[in-house]
Design an enzyme around this catalytic site. Structure first.
Site, mmCIF file in Angstrom:
data_model
loop_
_atom_site.group_PDB
_atom_site.id
_atom_site.type_symbol
_atom_site.label_atom_id
_atom_site.label_comp_id
_atom_site.label_asym_id
_atom_site.label_seq_id
_atom_site.Cartn_x
_atom_site.Cartn_y
_atom_site.Cartn_z
ATOM 1 N N ASN A 56 -22.690 48.279 74.377
ATOM 2 C CA ASN A 56 -22.795 46.895 73.891
ATOM 3 C C ASN A 56 -21.718 46.691 72.833
ATOM 4 O O ASN A 56 -21.858 47.138 71.703
ATOM 5 C CB ASN A 56 -24.199 46.682 73.302
ATOM 6 N N TRP A 57 -20.650 46.000 73.237
ATOM 7 C CA TRP A 57 -19.523 45.830 72.313
ATOM 8 C C TRP A 57 -19.807 44.790 71.236
ATOM 9 O O TRP A 57 -19.074 44.689 70.277
ATOM 10 C CB TRP A 57 -18.269 45.404 73.089
ATOM 11 N N LYS A 58 -20.829 43.973 71.441
ATOM 12 C CA LYS A 58 -21.131 42.880 70.504
ATOM 13 C C LYS A 58 -19.886 41.999 70.323
ATOM 14 O O LYS A 58 -19.105 41.866 71.260
ATOM 15 C CB LYS A 58 -21.656 43.442 69.182
ATOM 16 N N HIS A 78 -31.661 40.773 72.626
ATOM 17 C CA HIS A 78 -31.224 41.754 71.625
ATOM 18 C C HIS A 78 -31.728 41.290 70.253
ATOM 19 O O HIS A 78 -31.784 40.097 69.981
ATOM 20 C CB HIS A 78 -29.695 41.856 71.638
ATOM 21 N N GLU A 83 -30.370 41.119 67.500
ATOM 22 C CA GLU A 83 -29.449 40.230 66.774
ATOM 23 C C GLU A 83 -29.589 38.794 67.271
ATOM 24 O O GLU A 83 -29.442 37.844 66.514
ATOM 25 C CB GLU A 83 -28.010 40.752 66.912
ATOM 26 N N GLU A 103 -35.386 49.193 71.068
ATOM 27 C CA GLU A 103 -34.449 49.360 69.967
ATOM 28 C C GLU A 103 -35.143 49.014 68.652
ATOM 29 O O GLU A 103 -35.260 47.835 68.301
ATOM 30 C CB GLU A 103 -33.254 48.418 70.130
ATOM 31 N N GLY A 149 -27.395 50.136 63.992
ATOM 32 C CA GLY A 149 -26.243 50.098 63.096
ATOM 33 C C GLY A 149 -26.481 50.774 61.751
ATOM 34 O O GLY A 149 -25.649 50.690 60.852
ATOM 35 N N SER A 163 -28.340 53.417 66.760
ATOM 36 C CA SER A 163 -27.596 54.550 66.175
ATOM 37 C C SER A 163 -27.450 55.747 67.115
ATOM 38 O O SER A 163 -27.470 56.897 66.679
ATOM 39 C CB SER A 163 -28.217 54.982 64.839
ATOM 40 N N GLY A 181 -24.291 50.780 70.637
ATOM 41 C CA GLY A 181 -23.476 49.742 70.008
ATOM 42 C C GLY A 181 -22.210 50.347 69.429
ATOM 43 O O GLY A 181 -21.238 50.599 70.145
ATOM 44 N N GLY A 182 -22.247 50.617 68.139
ATOM 45 C CA GLY A 182 -21.063 51.105 67.411
ATOM 46 C C GLY A 182 -20.297 52.214 68.106
ATOM 47 O O GLY A 182 -19.060 52.132 68.239
HETATM 48 P P1 PGA Z 1 -25.886 50.715 67.334
HETATM 49 O O1 PGA Z 1 -26.302 49.364 68.079
HETATM 50 O O2 PGA Z 1 -25.698 51.756 68.385
HETATM 51 O O3 PGA Z 1 -24.615 50.374 66.618
HETATM 52 O O4 PGA Z 1 -26.999 51.061 66.403
HETATM 53 C C1 PGA Z 1 -27.185 49.401 69.151
HETATM 54 C C2 PGA Z 1 -27.456 48.010 69.620
HETATM 55 O O5 PGA Z 1 -27.477 47.083 68.818
HETATM 56 O O6 PGA Z 1 -27.663 47.791 70.808
#
Ligand code: PGA
Length: 243
Positions: free
Chosen positions: A14-16, A97, A99, A167, A173, A207, A228-229
């Protein structure tokens, strides 16, 4: 539609809101897709404007969206519909998600509408669920997850059509993850005690990186990871795909 039951593990990048043409070029130069097991389903979810560029470089990986409109079409400035995602070669799409739920105030009912529109277009929705730290402290995790699942699952759903991603919001993050035991326990609860999602693939997110991916993915009740990251680092993501 892809046969998701054929895959042993599903791994989502997930590049966001990240990326640029320059980033893309360097990313795919470094991403190493050699020797990835054929039973691994790797999915890259870039911002939509990079779909075309990514699609031409994904090889065995699949393309996913990060969100879609709850409307089919019409006067909704700025929205992208499920059918537009389909036309852009999208086979999966993340919905709900945290966010989106927190920053854009999305509710379970909207997530359900989105998932239904995606299914109409034969795109597999990856429905995200997760508790806040306060809810965890108050011992409400299971109750919250159950409610999110029941309210956001599309009406015509099945374990071949929809993927769930657990999640914990406090793990996203933050560099903090639940212990492997805790992750496995929550997944076991979801798999065994929520009738509505019997037999569904359930991913863990929050994470995940190349150091912990192997341990997390080897847990009995975990069917893959949402990253994500670490997915923005091609070397790390290549390692996770091989974990
Ligand atoms: P993260 O993000 O791996 O940076 O914690 C995961 C996500 O939001 O899907």
């Amino acid at each position: 539609m892809l046969e998701i039951k054929e895959f042993n593990k599903i791994i989502v990048a997930n590049w966001k809101l990240n990326g640029s043409s320059e980033f893309l070029e360097a990313y795919f130069e470094e991403l190493d897709l050699k020797e990835i097991n054929s039973d691994i389903c790797g999915i890259v979810c870039p911002p939509i404007t990079y779909f075309q560029n990514c699609y031409s470089k994904l090889h065995s990986l699949h393309l996913g969206g990060q969100d879609c409109s709850k409307f089919k079409e019409g006067a909704y400035t700025g929205e992208i519909s499920a059918s537009m995602l389909r036309e852009s070669n999208c086979e999966f799409c993340i919905v709900g998600h945290s966010e989106r739920r927190q920053v854009f105030n999305e509710k379970n009912e909207e997530i359900k509408l989105k998932a239904e529109l995606l299914l109409e277009e034969k795109i597999i929705p990856i429905i995200c669920i997760g508790e806040t730290f306060e809810q965890k402290k108050a011992n409400e995790t299971k109750k919250i997850l159950k409610e999110q699942i029941i309210k956001s699952l599309p009406r015509k759903t099945s374990n071949e059509l929809v993927v769930i991603a657990y999640e914990p919001i406090w793990a996203i993050g933050s560099g903090i993850t639940p212990s492997p035991q805790e992750i496995n326990n929550i997944h076991e609860y979801l798999k065994k005690e929520i009738q509505d999602i019997q037999g569904y693939k359930i991913l863990y997110g929050g994470s995940v990186n190349s150091n912990n991916a192997n341990e997390i993915m080897s847990l009995e009740n975990v069917d893959g990871v949402l990253v994500g990251g670490a997915s923005l680092k091609p070397k790390q993501f290549s390692e996770i795909l091989r974990a």
